[in-house]
Design an enzyme around this catalytic site. Structure first.
Site, PDB file in Angstrom:
ATOM      1  N   ASP A 675     -33.321 -26.249   1.777  1.00 47.48           N
ATOM      2  CA  ASP A 675     -33.327 -27.390   2.702  1.00 47.48           C
ATOM      3  C   ASP A 675     -32.365 -27.153   3.867  1.00 47.48           C
ATOM      4  O   ASP A 675     -32.683 -27.409   5.025  1.00 47.48           O
ATOM      5  CB  ASP A 675     -32.943 -28.658   1.926  1.00 47.48           C
ATOM      6  CG  ASP A 675     -33.028 -29.902   2.798  1.00 47.48           C
ATOM      7  OD1 ASP A 675     -34.108 -30.182   3.333  1.00 47.48           O
ATOM      8  OD2 ASP A 675     -31.987 -30.582   2.950  1.00 47.48           O
ATOM      9  N   LYS A 679     -33.072 -26.572   7.943  1.00 43.51           N
ATOM     10  CA  LYS A 679     -32.413 -27.377   8.968  1.00 43.51           C
ATOM     11  C   LYS A 679     -31.675 -26.496   9.978  1.00 43.51           C
ATOM     12  O   LYS A 679     -31.711 -26.750  11.184  1.00 43.51           O
ATOM     13  CB  LYS A 679     -31.440 -28.360   8.317  1.00 43.51           C
ATOM     14  CG  LYS A 679     -32.116 -29.450   7.508  1.00 43.51           C
ATOM     15  CD  LYS A 679     -31.092 -30.312   6.781  1.00 43.51           C
ATOM     16  CE  LYS A 679     -31.759 -31.425   5.997  1.00 43.51           C
ATOM     17  NZ  LYS A 679     -30.790 -32.257   5.252  1.00 43.51           N
TER      18      LYS A 679
END
Length: 811
Positions: A675, A679
């Site tokens: 994740d 990002k």
């Protein structure tokens, strides 16, 4: 005095004809009135259809005829209560029907339906209805319009003989009774004394002639609508009545499909400066639309949008046309000679092509006529055969004030372009009261909606939303939209219209908007859906100002974005997959959105509701350069490392993160750093660097084997890490440090790692699930810009998605 004209719907039912009676009698209390009526609604069409049956020797004409007799008899029986008047009226009506029967029978016998016979047949509609209305209204005097409305034959058509008609009207109405009742539409040839007519819609024309000659105070057209609308209300739900129009604006709207009044009606009263008021027989209290010379409230440049379906475009092209005098004369003379009407012309300045708009039913004949006219040039190769394109629609935006407003055409074509609508041809007169253009028929509804919305003719701006995903984020978003709906309407004049909702299994759609109170039940009852079916359904709705909102984490849904953007559907994504996929795909999405004039928004991909991506874009757009990014980007991991303590082991913090909605449904996505990597890749790309996920150097804190196997296996093995984490935690505590999982980009080089930070570091006091980003730029070099706040949670993520939607609405 006033002239009141009532259309077919106003005399088509018992309710409407009794409303007519009340309206006329109220007006007659104050001044003399001349009442002009059409045939009962649908009767003129039935008269024509019955004549065609008789012509084909079809005995069905008798049934159709009997139906007409029965309808008129029932009307008389219901509305005329006086026995003597009813008996006299039946005698009059039956005598007229007997004449009509004889004409039909003659057509049936000799298999011939001449223009003379057809004109005689259609005249009976008004002759019948006017006698009924004259009997219904006490004291009304009936006049036969054929005695004073006279026509002459010109160019194969019946046209009004103005001079003779004016004289006869003045003689006939020299002494006006309180109520004069006149059948509209019908007339008589001045030379042959044969019955003729003024054309379909001619009852309006009859009323206008009488109003002009008799210097009426006003001409009132009573129909079944409240007046002229800003657009066709059957297509544009937000269309509303126009209070005032100039004669020119009304004429333009009528010529382009607004069938409120018959276009020739306007001229006779216009030259006498007599206002026309359009009113609704079924809603007489409504003020309707007033048409006059000078319009008082004329602030809006656009008054209305009108359209014509069934359009065909014929292009006459060839190099021999350049600079040659008389080509257009030949085109229009030939078409006129064959009775083919041209309603729009568009010519290139190079003169090598001329495009003309005709009705689809005329296109075959027009092509044949023009190919014949230019046969020699086509044979020599100096011109090409006629090219015809069907399946089109013509739209006109109308307003006298356009001539005083710069940029109308630019706004028109820009608005259409952003909605993916190609203009095939356009035309604008020097008067600047009408801009007409041709589009594919499939884009008619979308064009009308987007223009109505864009030119502020709608009471509200509308944004049509397709929401995919109804879990934590999607569910919160729908709640927020529902809660803010009325306030946005009131404060921003904005309607957020949710026209589609999809779950992982089902999807529901409604062009007019879904009920957000009960959508869960409706979803359960709907047909199963797949990403492909969802894509096709969204695109095929072809709806204006549309936004696809992805609140899933699905790769299959992310792969639909390109198709949506190519069809001018904006995309708002909480889903990180698209923006962090391979760089070429990311760049293609951004480029497509820019080229199509739509938006690809994904602010919540990083930091939930924090304005991180937007800030980076603002810095770059203002000329700054991003040199370095340091960030704690996982609210989940920050929550975990803030929660861990002697009393709360590592495995327990992971479970709490999941239970409180901070982590992904599968926490391994967070713990693996996937994740955060996504990002960081997104931020680096937005900062202007070409970065792939594989380029990010990873220093993880959970061994690889914990990410293998099922989710159940993961939860079972996770407590084995507790002891090691507690040992390391105690050591950090003794050193006065804390863990932070930090993402770093410097000069295009990227890495993610679990780092220990001391009390002097900006990341040390980062609480709960907060995120923090430090941006070092050319301008913010000594003191990096800091953005900090909640970086996880369904509520704030949904709010960030909502903000992205609003940013599109406010463009």
């Amino acid at each position: 005095m006033k002239v009141l004209k009532f259309g077919g719907t106003s005399v088509g039912s018992v309710k409407s004809i009794l409303s007519l009676k009340k309206i006329v009698e109220n007006e007659a209390k104050h001044q003399p009135v001349v009442v002009v009526v059409s045939a009962l609604g649908g009767i003129t069409d039935k008269l024509i259809a019955t004549s065609k049956l008789a012509l084909k020797h079809d005995d069905g004409w008798k049934t159709e005829f009997d139906d007409m007799v029965d309808r008129h008899h029932k009307m008389i029986d219901t509305i005329i209560t006086d026995t003597k008047k009813r008996e006299d009226l039946f005698n009059t009506v039956d005598a007229l029907f007997e004449q009509l029967r004889s004409i039909y029978f003659g057509v049936y016998l000799i298999h011939d339906l001449s223009e003379k016979s057809q004109d005689a047949i259609v005249s009976y509609g008004e002759r019948l209805s006017s006698n009924i209305v004259a009997t219904l209204i006490g004291g009304a005097k009936w006049y036969d319009a054929r005695n004073f409305i006279k026509t002459e034959r010109k160019n194969g058509k019946h046209v009004l003989d103005n001079e003779l008609t004016n004289k006869l009207v003045l003689d006939t109405f020299d002494n006006l009774p309180r109520v004069s009742l006149v059948p509209g539409f019908i007339s008589r040839d001045r030379d042959t004394d044969e019955t003729t007519n003024l054309g379909r819609g001619g009852s309006d024309y009859t009323a206008a002639i009488l109003a002009a000659v008799l210097d009426a105070e006003v001409l009132e057209i009573w129909t079944d609508v409240d007046g002229f609308m800003t657009a066709d209300p059957r297509i544009i739900k937000t269309a509303y009545t126009i209070n005032e129009l100039s004669y020119i604006e009304a004429m333009e709207l009528c010529n382009f499909g607004a069938k409120v009044i018959y276009p020739p009606t306007i001229y006779p009263v216009c030259i006498k400066n007599i206002p026309i008021r359009v009113k609704n027989t079924f809603n007489p209290e409504n003020p309707g639309t007033i048409i006059k010379q000078e319009v008082e409230d004329n602030r809006k440049p656009i008054k209305g949008i009108s359209s014509i379906g069934g359009t065909a475009l014929i292009t006459v092209t060839g190099l021999s046309m350049v600079g040659v005098i008389g080509v257009n004369r030949r085109i229009f003379s030939k078409l006129a000679a064959h009775g083919i009407s041209v309603f729009m012309v568009s010519q290139a300045s190079s003169e090598n092509s001329t495009s003309i708009g005709v009705r689809e039913q005329d296109v075959a004949a027009a092509v044949e006529v023009l190919n014949d006219e230019f046969a020699a040039e086509i044979e020599d190769g100096a011109m090409f055969p006629m090219h015809a394109e069907c399946g089109l629609a013509t739209i006109a935006i109308v307003g006298e004030n356009m001539k005083h407003a710069a940029g109308i055409a630019g706004k028109l074509f820009g608005t259409l372009g952003r909605s993916g609508i190609s203009v095939i041809a356009c035309a604008q007169g020097a008067s600047e009261t009408n801009i007409s253009f041709v589009v594919k028929a499939e884009f008619l509804r979308k064009s009308l909606n987007v223009l109505h919305d864009s030119f502020f003719l709608s009471e509200y701006k509308v944004l049509n939303l397709f929401i995919c995903g109804v879990g934590t984020v999607g569910g919160k978003l729908i709640e927020q939209i529902k809660k803010q709906y009325e306030e946005l309407k009131e404060r921003n004049r904005l309607k957020l219209n949710v026209v589609g909702i999809a779950s992982s299994r089902n999807a529901i759609f409604n062009r007019d908007g879904l009920d957000l109170e009960n959508f869960h039940d409706e979803l359960k009852r709907s047909e199963p859906s797949t990403p492909e079916r969802l894509r096709d359904a969204v695109i095929n709705m072809n709806i204006f100002n549309s936004v696809f909102v992805d609140c899933t984490a699905s790769k299959d849904i992310a792969m639909l974005y390109q198709s949506f953007l190519e069809h001018n559907i904006s995309v708002v994504a909480a889903n990180k997959i698209a923006a962090s996929s391979d760089y070429d795909s990311y760049l293609r999405l951004k480029t497509t959105a820019l080229a199509r004039g739509v938006k690809f928004r994904f602010e919540t991909n990083v930091g939930a509701g924090l304005p991180i991506i937007g800030t980076i874009n603002d810095l770059r757009n203002s000329g700054d350069k991003i040199l370095k990014i340091e960030a704690v980007l996982s609210g989940t991991l920050n929550f975990i490392f803030n929660e861990i303590s002697a009393d709360v082991p590592f495995s327990e913090t992971v479970l709490r993160a999941k239970e409180q909605g901070y982590s992904e449904p599968d926490p391994r996505i967070d713990l693996s750093g996937t994740d955060v990597v996504r990002k960081l890749v997104i931020l680096s790309r937005e900062a202007g660097y070409k970065v792939e996920q594989a380029d990010v150097e990873k220093h993880l804190f959970v061994p690889d084997e914990y990410f293998e196997g099922s989710l159940e296996d993961f939860w079972e093995r996770l407590p084995r890490l507790n002891a090691d984490f507690e040992k390391r935690r105690k050591q950090l505590e003794a050193e006065g440090k804390r863990w932070r999982f930090v993402a770093t980009m410097e000069g295009g080089k990227t890495n993610v790692a679990l780092k220990a930070v001391d009390r002097n570091h900006p990341f040390y006091n980062l609480e709960g699930s907060n995120n923090i980003v430090l941006l070092t730029t050319d301008r913010y070099k000594a003191y990096p810009m800091q953005i900090q706040g909640y970086g996880a949670g369904a509520g704030v993520t949904a709010a960030g998605v909502f903000a992205n939607i609003m940013s599109i609405a406010n463009i």
